[in-house]
Structures are given as structure tokens and as C-alpha cells.
Motif scaffolding. Sequence first.
Motif, PDB file in Angstrom:
ATOM      1  N   GLU A 109      13.641   4.613   4.111  1.00 16.59           N
ATOM      2  CA  GLU A 109      12.925   4.588   5.964  1.00 16.59           C
ATOM      3  C   GLU A 109      12.246   3.366   5.680  1.00 16.59           C
ATOM      4  OE1 GLU A 109      11.494   6.248   9.033  1.00 16.59           O
ATOM      5  OE2 GLU A 109      12.587   7.192   8.143  1.00 16.59           O
ATOM      6  N   LEU A 110      11.672   2.408   4.398  1.00 18.92           N
ATOM      7  CA  LEU A 110      11.622   1.437   4.533  1.00 18.92           C
ATOM      8  C   LEU A 110      12.130   0.340   4.957  1.00 18.92           C
ATOM      9  CD1 LEU A 110       8.877  -0.475   3.800  1.00 18.92           C
ATOM     10  CD2 LEU A 110       9.747  -1.051   2.053  1.00 18.92           C
ATOM     11  N   ALA A 122       4.906   8.065   3.315  1.00 23.32           N
ATOM     12  CA  ALA A 122       5.931   8.539   4.111  1.00 23.32           C
ATOM     13  C   ALA A 122       7.268   6.909   3.868  1.00 23.32           C
ATOM     14  CB  ALA A 122       5.404   9.423   5.165  1.00 23.32           C
ATOM     15  N   TYR A 123       6.818   6.059   4.530  1.00 23.66           N
ATOM     16  CA  TYR A 123       7.395   5.017   4.833  1.00 23.66           C
ATOM     17  C   TYR A 123       8.109   4.527   3.839  1.00 23.66           C
ATOM     18  CZ  TYR A 123       5.116   6.195   8.890  1.00 23.66           C
ATOM     19  OH  TYR A 123       4.430   7.411   9.908  1.00 23.66           O
ATOM     20  N   ASP A 151       0.534  -1.402   0.346  1.00 20.78           N
ATOM     21  CA  ASP A 151      -0.074  -0.053   0.044  1.00 20.78           C
ATOM     22  C   ASP A 151       0.442   1.745  -0.434  1.00 20.78           C
ATOM     23  OD1 ASP A 151      -1.886  -1.267   0.431  1.00 20.78           O
ATOM     24  OD2 ASP A 151      -2.057  -1.067   2.453  1.00 20.78           O
ATOM     25  N   LYS A 152       1.383   2.068  -0.758  1.00 20.37           N
ATOM     26  CA  LYS A 152       2.962   2.242  -0.993  1.00 20.37           C
ATOM     27  C   LYS A 152       1.852   4.090  -1.155  1.00 20.37           C
ATOM     28  CE  LYS A 152       6.657   0.130  -3.478  1.00 20.37           C
ATOM     29  NZ  LYS A 152       5.861  -1.451  -3.150  1.00 20.37           N
ATOM     30  N   THR A 153       0.505   3.974  -1.110  1.00 21.44           N
ATOM     31  CA  THR A 153      -0.076   5.330  -1.454  1.00 21.44           C
ATOM     32  C   THR A 153      -0.429   5.559   0.323  1.00 21.44           C
ATOM     33  OG1 THR A 153      -1.244   5.263  -3.616  1.00 21.44           O
ATOM     34  CG2 THR A 153      -1.970   6.740  -2.317  1.00 21.44           C
ATOM     35  N   ILE A 154      -1.386   5.491   0.612  1.00 23.09           N
ATOM     36  CA  ILE A 154      -1.366   5.488   2.127  1.00 23.09           C
ATOM     37  C   ILE A 154      -0.054   5.051   3.329  1.00 23.09           C
ATOM     38  CG2 ILE A 154      -1.684   2.890   2.534  1.00 23.09           C
ATOM     39  CD1 ILE A 154      -4.038   4.460   4.538  1.00 23.09           C
ATOM     40  N   PHE A 155       1.123   4.626   3.096  1.00 23.13           N
ATOM     41  CA  PHE A 155       1.994   3.785   3.834  1.00 23.13           C
ATOM     42  C   PHE A 155       3.409   5.074   2.544  1.00 23.13           C
ATOM     43  CE2 PHE A 155      -0.017   0.581   5.021  1.00 23.13           C
ATOM     44  CZ  PHE A 155      -0.617   1.326   5.616  1.00 23.13           C
TER      45      PHE A 155
END
Length: 247
Positions: A202-203, A197-198, A191-195
Motif C-alpha cells: 500500500e505504501l 494499514a498503509y 510513523d509505522k504504528t499509526i499508519f
Amino acid sequence: MNTRQDIYAFSSYFANRSVFTTDEIVSYFQAQDSEINRNTINWRIYSLAKQGIIQRLKKGCFSLSVKQTFTPTIEKELLRLNKLIRHQFPFIETCIWNMSILNLFSQHLSNKAIVLVEVEKDVAEQVFLFLRETKNNVYLNPSTELLQNYVFQTDKMVYIVKNLISEAPITKVAEYNTISLEKLLVDLFCDKTIFEAYQGRELHYIYSNIFNLFSINTAKLLRYATRRGKKNEFEKTLNQILGNNLK
């Protein structure tokens, strides 16, 4: 060192060290509080050892103990929300969690209060309409545009109702269902859109922290990635981050 967040922060700091000294532990606590006295530090070292967070190798030398089992802290607001939903929809599967949990593992801390209310797809709209009766800032599977222009811009608490993938690995605490680390790891990747910032560095930081500190059920992890149709890409990314040490 009484809260889980304090313990996770300490463990994260020494996660990549096979051995560390008493002086290094003292420096760690003094960096947090310049006025802390040595007796308090000695008590914290004793408490960490008693809880099994660290183990003494020899005089003045320690290591982190066996990897911990992650136990999420359940906030009162989320308990109330869970009770509210369960009363109205007693037979549905849920997974309710606050994205602030990522502050335990990430390098850059966020002050956003975004609560994810994951429910079965067939009842997602009903849950969304129900929550809107009593709460503000409730969104149903928000688009990228909605996330960027509204959700990520407010400092108020936001509730996002989204579809719960069937057979998703969740953590059950009494009658409360919340996210497991296995689910968190896969969702951050998928879910790259909702997350947003991570992602990127950061990931990598989050993944390395979680695998260094906690026991992860790899079979459960990859089974969920398969359910999401991302097993090969996810496993490749994990191996790149962990140096082919996925076990």
C-alpha cells in the motif's frame, strides 16, 4: 468531474500511461456509470482539457498534463476545530488533517474518521485536555496498544493529539494549517504504528501515485526526513519504489 477526488481518481487511473485514447476515456466513465451518455462524456473530456488535467496530442489521443499542485479540500468540521483551537491557543503552530485524505492515493479505501491534531510538544497536553471538554474519543500520543484496541476498532470520529515536529512542512490555506504532501510522505514512512494499514504494498502504491500525479518539492521532502532522523532510510525506500527517479 467537479470534485478534486473525481479528478485525482481519473488522473490516478491514467497515471502510468503516456498516451491514452478517447475510447479508453469513454470506457473509464462507463465502468463507473453504465448509463452515462456520450454527450456527458464528451463534456467531461472538454472540461478536463479546459482545466489543464489532460492535453490533446492529436485527434483521439490524450495525455495527462503537467503534474498538478496538490490543494487539499478543507472539511467544515476541521475548519470549526481549527477555529476552536486558534481561539483558545492563538500563538501555537498547528497541523490539522483527516486521515481519510489517504483515500485519494491508496488502493484500499478506509471508512475510518481519524483526525490528527498536531501541535507543539509543549502544549500538546493542554490541547488534549481542552478538546476533551467538548469531544469524545480524544487521545494524546496513543500507544500501539491503545491504537489497536480502541482507536482502530471504533467507527466513530476519533481525534488524536500528537506532537508536531518543528519546521515540519505544512500547507497554509488562509488561517488554516494542514498537511502537505511532503509531510505526508515522510510521516507515512516514520510513523509505522499509526499508519500501519498503509505499509508494504500500500505504501508503494501511495508513493507511486503521489509522485506520478503531483509536483513534489524534493528539497523540502528530504529536509523534513532529516528533521525526523530518517533521511538515509527514507531516501533508500523512495529510490526502491521510484526506480532511482527521485528528482
